[in-house]
Design an enzyme around this catalytic site. Structure first.
Site, PDB file in Angstrom:
ATOM      1  N   TYR A 311       3.271  -1.536  -4.123  1.00 48.93           N
ATOM      2  CA  TYR A 311       1.977  -1.447  -4.802  1.00 48.93           C
ATOM      3  C   TYR A 311       1.809  -0.076  -5.445  1.00 48.93           C
ATOM      4  CZ  TYR A 311      -3.126  -1.402  -5.397  1.00 48.93           C
ATOM      5  OH  TYR A 311      -4.399  -1.296  -5.919  1.00 48.93           O
ATOM      6  N   CYS A 312       1.409  -0.052  -6.721  1.00 43.10           N
ATOM      7  CA  CYS A 312       1.123   1.183  -7.436  1.00 43.10           C
ATOM      8  C   CYS A 312       2.366   2.087  -7.425  1.00 43.10           C
ATOM      9  CB  CYS A 312      -0.117   1.850  -6.834  1.00 43.10           C
ATOM     10  SG  CYS A 312      -0.724   3.300  -7.729  1.00 43.10           S
ATOM     11  N   LEU A 313       2.233   3.337  -7.019  1.00 46.57           N
ATOM     12  CA  LEU A 313       3.392   4.227  -6.984  1.00 46.57           C
ATOM     13  C   LEU A 313       4.431   3.743  -5.985  1.00 46.57           C
ATOM     14  CD1 LEU A 313       1.813   7.793  -7.186  1.00 46.57           C
ATOM     15  CD2 LEU A 313       2.374   6.202  -9.003  1.00 46.57           C
TER      16      LEU A 313
END
Length: 580
Positions: A311-313
């Site tokens: 998720y995300c980074l």
């Protein structure tokens, strides 16, 4: 050593010490400047201003055009002052009070100023594209700050509420402001979050910490179904956030929902770094984070491939890890799921406006002095990107109208921020955001280059329609960077709310399409026009995709792997998530 050689060595050592001292002096100066500018580089901003102002000064025709437009707009406002009809496309002016004089004129004047400055900062021949975008962003921030909604003297909604309550709304607003300032100064949680506590009302999905190192804890969640699919799921959250955004309240938990769908779920919980962790870099997070977690999962569930989810980074980190695994012939991944994650930072949104050499030099020196990027410094950047929603609308609602917003689990998580090590964040910003090394084939892991075309397993990627952190068109680039099947979902909502979108939540929809290896590439806009639209949560489509790439249901694995040295250490949510 003869005298000449000794003198040369001593001279070299003295010059090295002098250089190091000089560099440290410069860094301290830059760090002190950054502490007063919120981390923004005044040199970078002055370069933008000079680029715009000098090119405008050298363009008399453009000056005449802008002056004529300003005069025509002013004349139109005066002529129509008594019969302006403000369109409700700007949420700030939807209240009917803005339709009456003089507030309609104020609102129209503000919109005219925005439009004029948007035109004044674009289309100048010779001005760099990067500077043009920054100039437009700064102009928009200034006009948003000076909107008539932001003052009691020009906001009819605030005036009406002040009249209705006899000024009590302003009294409450000042009390709220004082309370918020005191809580922020003492490092306490924002007001209204008392009912949200990690391990009691948040992050409550049952499980055990089965592995721990200096960088992360690995949580294994307890099965809730009679049988489970043989392939476990490993979740890699971003290191800039507490993992439990994916395990909020019980009715709003992606992890809890996945467990209930017959999957064995593991999740990394990153340790909150301090100044002593300043030298932890990208390879450390890959080796001690993703790869260590995969090794542990493989011990708990041996001889099975793993569904890896980032998720995300965390998705960016997982993408790099998957590429390195493909390079090294490591075939333990059954699939890769990337949630609001970027691998190509060409279209990475407005965050890239302030990612340049001057800006990064200042930010790096601030982090060098502190050892970390502090949570409040990072939060300020994201607030600036959505200042209307996160700054000005809150100021009006709470401090002028005197109305506290209702707290929720996502707000409580957002207030529980983390820090980032100096070296790691510098690596991330320079190698990915600034240089785009991963997408352009220059990124190395443990000293050897990686290529995204080495990712072998199928990919499920998610972008959100209103994402200001990882714009969906940026996440979409994974389709042209890899040589595998990619199922892409474009979902309603923003960076967090679009991902945390449990089934049954009203007003949700998504578009979904799979591009097979060898299919003709579709640009993002064409893809959005052709992808099938579905109502409801994208979670169900993802579950079906995971099931299609999993084996038949069978017996759930034990908690941990005691024979392999992985004994349960403590109950979920673990110790690291509790760190301030």
């Amino acid at each position: 050593m003869n005298d000449r050689a000794q003198n040369s060595a001593e001279t070299g050592a003295a010059e090295f010490d002098m250089h190091r001292v000089a560099a440290n002096i410069d860094r301290l100066v830059h760090a002190n400047v950054a502490s007063r500018t919120g981390g923004l580089s005044p040199i970078a901003l002055s370069q933008v201003w000079w680029d715009w102002a000098s090119h405008l000064a050298a363009s008399p025709g453009r000056q005449m055009e802008l002056a004529a437009k300003a005069a025509m707009t002013a004349g139109r406002l005066m002529d129509d002052a008594m019969r302006l009809d403000i369109q409700a496309d700007d949420v700030r002016y939807q209240d009917p009070a803005w339709q009456g004089w003089p507030f309609n004129v104020l609102a129209a004047s503000h919109k005219a100023r925005q439009d004029w400055w948007a035109e004044a900062t674009t289309g100048l021949r010779g001005m760099s594209d990067a500077h043009e975008k920054v100039a437009g962003f700064v102009a928009r921030q200034i006009t948003d700050m000076t909107a008539p909604t932001n003052s009691i003297f020009t906001n009819p909604e605030v005036q009406r509420e002040t009249w209705r309550t006899g000024g009590q709304n302003l009294v409450r607003g000042m009390q709220y402001l004082r309370e918020d300032l005191m809580l922020a100064a003492t490092g306490q949680r924002p007001a209204g979050m008392e009912g949200y506590e990690v391990g009691k009302t948040l992050a409550t999905t049952p499980g055990k910490v089965v592995f721990r190192n200096n960088l992360m804890e690995l949580i294994q969640y307890s099965p809730t179904t009679g049988q489970v699919h043989p392939e476990p799921i490993l979740i890699v959250p971003a290191w800039i956030m507490k993992y439990y955004i994916l395990d909020l309240s019980p009715e709003n938990s992606m992890i809890g929902w996945l467990v209930g769908q017959g999957f064995t779920v593991f999740c990394i919980s990153w340790r909150n770094p301090g100044p002593a962790d300043r030298d932890l870099g990208m390879d450390d997070y890959l080796n001690q984070g993703v790869m260590a977690a995969l090794d542990a999962v493989a011990k708990v569930v041996p001889d099975q491939k793993i569904h890896a989810t980032g998720y995300c980074l965390g998705g960016t980190l997982l993408t790099i890890a998957a590429a390195a695994m493909g390079r090294d012939g490591d075939d333990r991944l059954a699939s890769v799921s990337l949630l609001a994650a970027q691998a190509d930072f060409t279209d990475a949104g407005e965050l890239t406006l302030f990612i340049n050499d001057s800006q990064l030099a200042l930010l790096e020196d601030m982090m060098w002095k502190q050892g970390v990027l502090k949570a409040e410094q990072m939060a300020g950047t994201f607030q600036m990107l959505k200042s209307n929603d996160l700054i000005w609308s809150r100021m009006i609602r709470e401090y002028m109208l005197g109305k506290r917003g209702e707290p929720n689990d996502l707000m409580a998580w957002n207030a529980d921020a983390t820090r980032m090590p100096y070296r790691m964040h510098s690596d991330y910003l320079r190698r990915l955001f600034l240089n785009n090394d991963l997408a352009e084939g220059r990124f190395d892991v443990n000293g050897k280059a990686v290529a995204l075309t080495d990712i072998a397993g199928p990919i499920f990627a998610v972008g959100t329609e209103r994402d200001h952190v990882a714009p969906w068109k940026s996440a979409y680039h994974i389709q042209r960077l890899t040589d595998t099947d990619v199922t892409f979902a474009l979902v309603s909502g923003g960076h967090n709310g679009g991902i945390v979108s449990q089934p049954g939540r009203a007003g949700r929809h998504f578009r979904l399409h799979t591009t097979r290896h060898g299919d003709v590439y579709l640009d993002a806009d064409t893809w959005a026009e052709t992808a099938a639209r579905h109502e409801g949560s994208w979670w169900t489509a993802w579950r079906d995709w995971l099931v299609a790439h999993s084996g038949p249901l069978g017996k759930a694995p034990a908690m941990g792997a005691p024979k392999a040295g992985l004994k349960p250490l403590c109950d979920a949510p673990g110790d690291y998530v509790m760190q301030e």
